[in-house]
Enzyme design. Structure first.
Site, mmCIF file in Angstrom:
data_model
loop_
_atom_site.group_PDB
_atom_site.id
_atom_site.type_symbol
_atom_site.label_atom_id
_atom_site.label_comp_id
_atom_site.label_asym_id
_atom_site.label_seq_id
_atom_site.Cartn_x
_atom_site.Cartn_y
_atom_site.Cartn_z
ATOM 1 N N GLY A 55 0.783 -1.104 -0.110
ATOM 2 C CA GLY A 55 -0.056 0.121 0.237
ATOM 3 C C GLY A 55 0.731 1.433 -0.116
ATOM 4 O O GLY A 55 0.307 2.412 0.079
ATOM 5 N N TRP A 57 1.937 2.868 -2.455
ATOM 6 C CA TRP A 57 1.427 3.826 -3.511
ATOM 7 C C TRP A 57 0.280 4.280 -3.335
ATOM 8 O O TRP A 57 -0.184 5.551 -3.359
ATOM 9 C CB TRP A 57 1.430 3.003 -4.944
ATOM 10 C CG TRP A 57 3.019 3.240 -5.799
ATOM 11 C CD1 TRP A 57 4.061 3.110 -4.978
ATOM 12 C CD2 TRP A 57 3.166 3.050 -7.003
ATOM 13 N NE1 TRP A 57 4.949 3.018 -6.035
ATOM 14 C CE2 TRP A 57 4.595 3.140 -7.258
ATOM 15 C CE3 TRP A 57 2.382 2.988 -8.168
ATOM 16 C CZ2 TRP A 57 5.167 2.831 -8.486
ATOM 17 C CZ3 TRP A 57 3.072 2.995 -9.271
ATOM 18 C CH2 TRP A 57 4.402 2.882 -9.575
ATOM 19 N N ASP A 75 -5.716 -5.515 -4.933
ATOM 20 C CA ASP A 75 -4.542 -6.405 -4.823
ATOM 21 C C ASP A 75 -5.276 -7.895 -4.337
ATOM 22 O O ASP A 75 -6.517 -7.915 -3.481
ATOM 23 C CB ASP A 75 -3.554 -5.942 -4.156
ATOM 24 C CG ASP A 75 -2.322 -6.852 -4.369
ATOM 25 O OD1 ASP A 75 -1.450 -6.340 -4.732
ATOM 26 O OD2 ASP A 75 -2.142 -7.829 -3.900
ATOM 27 N N ASP A 94 -8.734 -10.736 -7.575
ATOM 28 C CA ASP A 94 -8.002 -10.898 -8.840
ATOM 29 C C ASP A 94 -8.496 -10.167 -9.798
ATOM 30 O O ASP A 94 -9.473 -9.943 -10.139
ATOM 31 C CB ASP A 94 -8.068 -12.626 -9.234
ATOM 32 C CG ASP A 94 -7.075 -13.092 -10.285
ATOM 33 O OD1 ASP A 94 -6.719 -12.027 -11.249
ATOM 34 O OD2 ASP A 94 -7.033 -14.064 -10.553
ATOM 35 N N ASP A 116 2.146 -1.180 -9.892
ATOM 36 C CA ASP A 116 3.642 -1.526 -9.537
ATOM 37 C C ASP A 116 3.791 -2.661 -9.204
ATOM 38 O O ASP A 116 4.381 -3.241 -8.532
ATOM 39 C CB ASP A 116 3.823 -0.652 -8.374
ATOM 40 C CG ASP A 116 5.515 -0.621 -8.057
ATOM 41 O OD1 ASP A 116 6.299 -0.371 -8.836
ATOM 42 O OD2 ASP A 116 5.960 -0.688 -6.660
ATOM 43 N N LYS A 156 5.077 -0.646 -14.184
ATOM 44 C CA LYS A 156 6.311 -1.568 -14.009
ATOM 45 C C LYS A 156 6.586 -2.645 -14.927
ATOM 46 O O LYS A 156 5.416 -3.359 -15.193
ATOM 47 C CB LYS A 156 6.526 -1.748 -12.646
ATOM 48 C CG LYS A 156 7.826 -2.448 -12.340
ATOM 49 C CD LYS A 156 8.274 -2.789 -10.896
ATOM 50 C CE LYS A 156 7.358 -3.988 -10.025
ATOM 51 N NZ LYS A 156 7.604 -3.758 -8.676
#
Length: 206
Positions: A55, A57, A75, A94, A116, A156
Protein backbone atom coordinates in the site's frame (compact mmCIF):
# COMPACT_ATOMS: atom_id res chain seq x y z
CA UNK A 1 30.21 -10.02 -3.47
CA UNK A 2 26.94 -10.07 -1.44
CA UNK A 3 24.07 -12.05 -2.89
CA UNK A 4 20.99 -10.31 -4.27
CA UNK A 5 18.93 -11.78 -1.43
CA UNK A 6 21.28 -10.42 1.25
CA UNK A 7 21.52 -7.00 -0.37
CA UNK A 8 17.71 -6.80 -0.54
CA UNK A 9 17.39 -7.85 3.11
CA UNK A 10 19.57 -4.95 4.31
CA UNK A 11 17.55 -1.70 4.49
CA UNK A 12 18.96 0.87 2.07
CA UNK A 13 18.51 4.65 2.07
CA UNK A 14 15.07 4.46 0.45
CA UNK A 15 13.81 1.72 2.79
CA UNK A 16 14.90 3.70 5.84
CA UNK A 17 13.32 6.87 4.44
CA UNK A 18 10.04 5.01 3.82
CA UNK A 19 9.97 3.72 7.38
CA UNK A 20 10.59 7.22 8.80
CA UNK A 21 7.87 8.76 6.63
CA UNK A 22 5.25 6.11 7.40
CA UNK A 23 5.13 4.19 4.11
CA UNK A 24 4.87 0.37 4.02
CA UNK A 25 7.60 0.03 1.36
CA UNK A 26 10.36 1.94 -0.46
CA UNK A 27 8.52 1.71 -3.78
CA UNK A 28 6.66 4.93 -2.93
CA UNK A 29 9.62 7.04 -4.05
CA UNK A 30 9.44 5.63 -7.56
CA UNK A 31 5.89 6.96 -7.95
CA UNK A 32 6.85 10.24 -6.30
CA UNK A 33 9.66 10.74 -8.82
CA UNK A 34 7.46 9.73 -11.75
CA UNK A 35 4.80 12.24 -10.70
CA UNK A 36 7.37 14.98 -10.15
CA UNK A 37 8.73 14.50 -13.66
CA UNK A 38 5.47 13.96 -15.56
CA UNK A 39 2.79 15.70 -13.42
CA UNK A 40 0.41 12.77 -13.51
CA UNK A 41 -1.75 13.42 -10.43
CA UNK A 42 -3.97 16.41 -9.65
CA UNK A 43 -6.38 17.22 -6.83
CA UNK A 44 -9.87 15.67 -7.26
CA UNK A 45 -8.54 12.93 -9.52
CA UNK A 46 -10.03 9.45 -9.42
CA UNK A 47 -7.13 6.97 -9.38
CA UNK A 48 -6.90 3.22 -9.93
CA UNK A 49 -3.95 1.50 -8.20
CA UNK A 50 -3.49 -2.03 -9.58
CA UNK A 51 -1.54 -4.62 -7.58
CA UNK A 52 -1.36 -2.19 -4.67
CA UNK A 53 -0.37 -4.22 -1.56
CA UNK A 54 1.19 -3.50 0.86
CA UNK A 55 0.00 0.00 0.00
CA UNK A 56 2.86 2.49 -0.35
CA UNK A 57 1.59 3.85 -3.66
CA UNK A 58 -1.97 4.01 -2.34
CA UNK A 59 -0.74 5.88 0.76
CA UNK A 60 1.17 8.41 -1.33
CA UNK A 61 -1.82 8.94 -3.64
CA UNK A 62 -4.11 9.54 -0.65
CA UNK A 63 -1.68 12.00 0.91
CA UNK A 64 -1.30 13.98 -2.31
CA UNK A 65 -5.06 14.05 -2.96
CA UNK A 66 -5.45 15.35 0.61
CA UNK A 67 -9.07 14.26 1.03
CA UNK A 68 -10.15 15.10 -2.52
CA UNK A 69 -10.91 12.67 -5.34
CA UNK A 70 -10.84 8.91 -4.80
CA UNK A 71 -8.37 6.02 -4.85
CA UNK A 72 -9.55 2.56 -5.89
CA UNK A 73 -6.85 0.15 -4.75
CA UNK A 74 -6.83 -3.52 -5.83
CA UNK A 75 -4.72 -6.54 -4.87
CA UNK A 76 -4.97 -10.24 -4.07
CA UNK A 77 -3.39 -9.46 -0.70
CA UNK A 78 -4.65 -7.04 1.97
CA UNK A 79 -3.20 -3.58 2.42
CA UNK A 80 -1.09 -2.75 5.45
CA UNK A 81 -3.29 -1.75 8.40
CA UNK A 82 -1.78 1.74 8.32
CA UNK A 83 -3.27 2.46 4.88
CA UNK A 84 -6.50 4.35 5.49
CA UNK A 85 -8.54 7.15 3.94
CA UNK A 86 -12.14 8.32 3.70
CA UNK A 87 -11.65 8.50 -0.07
CA UNK A 88 -10.13 4.99 -0.34
CA UNK A 89 -11.92 1.94 -1.74
CA UNK A 90 -9.92 -1.27 -1.40
CA UNK A 91 -10.95 -4.31 -3.43
CA UNK A 92 -9.27 -7.60 -2.52
CA UNK A 93 -9.29 -10.02 -5.40
CA UNK A 94 -7.91 -11.10 -8.75
CA UNK A 95 -7.70 -8.41 -11.43
CA UNK A 96 -8.71 -11.03 -14.00
CA UNK A 97 -11.90 -11.89 -12.10
CA UNK A 98 -15.07 -10.59 -13.78
CA UNK A 99 -16.61 -9.49 -10.45
CA UNK A 100 -13.54 -7.45 -9.48
CA UNK A 101 -13.35 -5.98 -12.98
CA UNK A 102 -17.01 -4.97 -12.73
CA UNK A 103 -16.48 -3.25 -9.37
CA UNK A 104 -13.46 -1.39 -10.74
CA UNK A 105 -15.48 -0.21 -13.73
CA UNK A 106 -18.42 0.89 -11.54
CA UNK A 107 -16.11 3.22 -9.62
CA UNK A 108 -14.54 4.77 -12.72
CA UNK A 109 -13.82 6.30 -15.07
CA UNK A 110 -10.32 7.20 -13.92
CA UNK A 111 -7.96 10.13 -14.39
CA UNK A 112 -4.91 8.02 -13.57
CA UNK A 113 -4.12 4.30 -13.59
CA UNK A 114 -0.93 3.10 -11.88
CA UNK A 115 0.49 -0.41 -11.56
CA UNK A 116 3.55 -1.39 -9.56
CA UNK A 117 2.63 -5.09 -9.56
CA UNK A 118 5.43 -7.62 -9.91
CA UNK A 119 5.12 -11.34 -10.61
CA UNK A 120 6.30 -14.00 -8.19
CA UNK A 121 9.89 -14.30 -9.32
CA UNK A 122 11.68 -17.57 -10.01
CA UNK A 123 15.22 -16.31 -10.53
CA UNK A 124 14.94 -17.29 -14.20
CA UNK A 125 15.04 -14.00 -16.06
CA UNK A 126 13.23 -15.36 -19.13
CA UNK A 127 10.35 -16.69 -17.03
CA UNK A 128 10.19 -13.59 -14.83
CA UNK A 129 10.15 -11.15 -17.74
CA UNK A 130 7.39 -13.16 -19.44
CA UNK A 131 5.30 -13.00 -16.29
CA UNK A 132 5.99 -9.28 -15.97
CA UNK A 133 4.90 -8.74 -19.58
CA UNK A 134 1.58 -10.46 -18.89
CA UNK A 135 0.95 -8.08 -15.97
CA UNK A 136 1.85 -5.10 -18.15
CA UNK A 137 -0.56 -6.19 -20.88
CA UNK A 138 -3.32 -6.52 -18.29
CA UNK A 139 -2.58 -3.06 -16.90
CA UNK A 140 -2.58 -1.55 -20.40
CA UNK A 141 -6.02 -3.13 -20.96
CA UNK A 142 -7.32 -1.44 -17.79
CA UNK A 143 -5.83 1.88 -18.85
CA UNK A 144 -7.31 1.68 -22.34
CA UNK A 145 -10.71 0.55 -21.07
CA UNK A 146 -11.18 2.71 -17.97
CA UNK A 147 -9.20 5.93 -18.32
CA UNK A 148 -10.90 9.18 -19.24
CA UNK A 149 -9.75 11.07 -22.29
CA UNK A 150 -6.62 12.97 -21.26
CA UNK A 151 -5.86 10.44 -18.50
CA UNK A 152 -2.39 9.21 -17.53
CA UNK A 153 -0.85 5.81 -16.84
CA UNK A 154 2.30 4.19 -15.48
CA UNK A 155 3.25 0.53 -15.14
CA UNK A 156 6.31 -1.39 -13.99
CA UNK A 157 7.98 -3.77 -16.43
CA UNK A 158 11.06 -5.99 -16.21
CA UNK A 159 13.50 -4.78 -18.85
CA UNK A 160 13.79 -6.94 -21.95
CA UNK A 161 13.34 -6.65 -25.69
CA UNK A 162 9.55 -6.55 -25.43
CA UNK A 163 9.20 -3.18 -23.72
CA UNK A 164 9.41 -1.47 -27.11
CA UNK A 165 6.43 -3.56 -28.27
CA UNK A 166 4.45 -2.46 -25.21
CA UNK A 167 5.39 1.18 -25.82
CA UNK A 168 4.20 0.82 -29.41
CA UNK A 169 0.79 -0.34 -28.13
CA UNK A 170 0.70 2.55 -25.69
CA UNK A 171 1.50 5.11 -28.40
CA UNK A 172 -1.73 4.10 -30.14
CA UNK A 173 -3.63 4.86 -26.91
CA UNK A 174 -1.79 7.91 -25.52
CA UNK A 175 -0.53 11.17 -26.93
CA UNK A 176 2.89 10.32 -25.51
CA UNK A 177 4.46 7.08 -24.24
CA UNK A 178 8.00 6.53 -22.99
CA UNK A 179 10.19 4.50 -20.63
CA UNK A 180 11.55 5.92 -17.38
CA UNK A 181 13.71 4.42 -14.62
CA UNK A 182 13.39 6.28 -11.30
CA UNK A 183 16.45 6.85 -9.15
CA UNK A 184 14.79 4.89 -6.31
CA UNK A 185 14.97 1.63 -8.30
CA UNK A 186 17.59 -0.70 -6.85
CA UNK A 187 20.84 -0.68 -8.83
CA UNK A 188 20.65 -4.48 -9.11
CA UNK A 189 17.06 -4.42 -10.38
CA UNK A 190 16.15 -4.77 -14.05
CA UNK A 191 12.77 -3.09 -13.57
CA UNK A 192 11.76 0.11 -15.31
CA UNK A 193 8.48 1.95 -15.91
CA UNK A 194 6.38 2.71 -18.96
CA UNK A 195 4.61 6.08 -18.90
CA UNK A 196 1.51 6.96 -20.92
CA UNK A 197 0.31 10.58 -20.99
CA UNK A 198 -2.85 12.20 -22.39
CA UNK A 199 -5.13 9.32 -23.38
CA UNK A 200 -6.50 9.95 -26.85
CA UNK A 201 -9.98 8.45 -26.65
CA UNK A 202 -12.70 8.79 -24.05
CA UNK A 203 -13.84 6.06 -21.65
CA UNK A 204 -14.89 3.40 -22.31
CA UNK A 205 -13.42 2.06 -25.53
CA UNK A 206 -15.48 -0.89 -26.83
Amino acid sequence: MPSKTNSYAKPDFWSQKAFKEGYPARSVYKLQEIDKKFGMLKKNHTVLDLGSAPGSWTTWLLRKLDGSGKVVSVDLNPLDKSVKGSNLLFLQGDLLDARIRGLIQENGPYDLVVCDAAPLTTGNRTVDTARSRALVEMAIWYAESMLKKGGNFCVKIFQNGDQQKELQKMRAIFGSAKGFKPEACRTTSFETYLIGLDKKEDFPKN
